[in-house]
Design an enzyme around this catalytic site. Structure first.
Site: not given
Ligand code: AMP
Ligand code: ZN
Ligand code: ZN
Length: 429
Positions: A95, A364
């Site tokens: 992400t 992912h």
């Molecule tokens: P991941 O699945 O570990 O790649 O991260 C995705 C998660 O990051 C999402 O489900 C959100 O909860 C979190 N996330 C997305 N944007 C932000 C942000 N700007 N600040 C903090 N957490 C975020």
């Molecule tokens: Zn993502």
């Molecule tokens: Zn994710």
């Protein structure tokens, strides 16, 4: 390698082109001289410049979801607007690295957000969901909101990784502290409220982010009922956005782009491999585990760890960072750990005693070329040619596209707008 794209035509220059004014032939194209989109007065009847670009991210939305009827609003944009076969994410398919690539045009190796979890010799640990993400020193390159504001425009971010940090001396004029609990519709209403501001305060660029699907898919699988419902929730919010734009008469002056950062795949708890089945746990410093594991051999253990880990294993493969496949364009940043182990789609590389890493049902962070990791690109608006189907392109091209739509000069980046030109009304070089 990083390449610097040609300077793009400024709004002033394009307005001159529209007006066919010979006197404009010396129109400035340098960043400092480019006027703010919202302050340039162009007669309405000859203006082709949109006043707003909205960039929406649906975290984890797979390219294959488009056209299935699960998201009718996104399907409608794809059918009547521009639809790419898919958007190829950058490595690693996570992400924070990919959202920041979308808004900088830089590969993660170049912008420095190389993973959701990182270690830097000076800055210490980075955790995407922690306060470290608010520290601008982690974020390299120049996000589109900074590029726009440096050239006189106004940006607003309804969440986006990096948007809360001060980068290159500034934040978006309007931004929100990330709050997962904020409902999707409320996010849309905030965007519409920004667009209702008086012209001099109104943003020319707005980002909008939805984590609903990513959260549901990690917890319950890529195709679970909860995950499908999450997609529907986001689609309802996007319908609200389109309705809001329509009722304000903004459709004809708004470019709306919907992207995702990566795809998603359902995983089984038993499909895991353990690093510490091969090397003693106390011989390595583990930086991250999961579909992509990263580790540093401890002093005195380098040879032993490399001998055992490097190479192909059952359902995963490990490399020294500098030896990763060249197509991933990754591994030269000092923040990347010394050894990376990439699991095959559906598998995970973990450590015993870290149960949280095996409890997820969707994942992912697999290789960008895995079909399930393919991300989404659809767009509509006055700058796009309706009904254009595009072949797949890399997500580094989105930043140069945004710069072009905003009539600003992009900072140096790894992308090019060229793959998008067949979809643009003004395809001039
Ligand atoms: P991941 O699945 O570990 O790649 O991260 C995705 C998660 O990051 C999402 O489900 C959100 O909860 C979190 N996330 C997305 N944007 C932000 C942000 N700007 N600040 C903090 N957490 C975020
Ligand atoms: Zn993502
Ligand atoms: Zn994710």
């Amino acid at each position: 390698m990083r390449k610097i794209p040609p300077l793009h035509i400024s709004l002033f220059a394009s307005a001159c082109a529209s007006l066919l004014l010979a006197a404009c032939s010396h129109a400035p194209t340098t960043p400092a001289a480019a006027p703010a989109p919202s302050t340039v007065v162009v007669p309405a009847e000859v203006s082709t410049a949109p006043s707003t670009v909205i960039l929406v991210s649906v975290d984890g939305l797979r390219a294959t979801t488009i056209g299935t009827g699960v998201m009718p609003t996104v399907d409608a944009i794809a059918a009547s607007g521009v639809h790419a076969a898919w958007l190829t994410p950058s490595y690693p398919t996570q992400t924070f690295p990919n959202h920041y690539t979308l808004v900088t045009g830089l590969r993660p190796d170049h912008h420095g957000i190389v993973h959701n979890h990182m270690r830097d010799a000076v800055l210490g640990n980075f955790v995407s969901k922690g306060t470290s993400a608010l520290d601008g020193r982690w974020w390299g390159g120049e996000p589109i909101w900074v590029t726009l504001q440096k050239q006189g425009g106004i940006a607003a971010t309804m969440f986006w990784p990096g948007s809360e940090a001060e980068i290159a001396g500034q934040r978006p004029r309007y931004y929100m502290t990330y709050n997962k609990q904020m409902p999707a519709n409320a996010r849309v209403d905030k965007v519409l409220a920004w667009l209702d501001l008086p012209a001099a305060q109104r943003p020319g660029l707005v980002t909008l982010y939805f984590e609903n699907y990513d959260v549901a898919a990690h917890a319950t699988g890529a195709d679970s009922e909860e995950s499908i419902n999450a997609l529907k929730t986001v689609d309802v919010a996007l319908a609200r956005l389109r309705d809001g734009l329509h009722s304000r008469g903004l459709d004809a002056s708004t470019d709306l782009i919907v992207v995702s950062d990566h795809g998603m795949i359902t995983v089984r708890s038993e499909d895991v491999r353990y690093l510490d089945d091969l090397v003693p746990a106390n011989s390595i410093q583990v930086i991250h585990t999961g579909p992509l594991a990263g580790l540093n051999p401890k002093r005195g253990h380098v040879q032993q760890v490399e001998k055992v880990l490097l190479g192909r294993h059952d359902h995963y493969e490990c490399w020294r960072k500098q030896d990763l496949p060249a197509r991933w364009q990754y591994g030269h940043n000092p923040r990347v750990p010394a050894i990376l182990c990439q699991a095959d789609p559906g598998w995970r590389v973990v450590m015993h005693g870290m149960p949280e890493s095996t409890q997820r049902s969707g994942e992912h962070s697999y290789a960008p070329e895995a079909p399930e990791m393919r991300a989404t690109f659809v767009a509509t608006g006055p700058d796009f040619i309706d009904g254009t189907q595009l072949p797949a392109f890399d997500n580094v091209e989105v930043y140069p596209l945004l710069a072009r739509l905003l009539h600003i000069t992009p900072a140096a980046n790894d992308g090019s707008v060229d793959p998008l030109l067949p979809a643009l009304r003004d395809a001039s070089p």
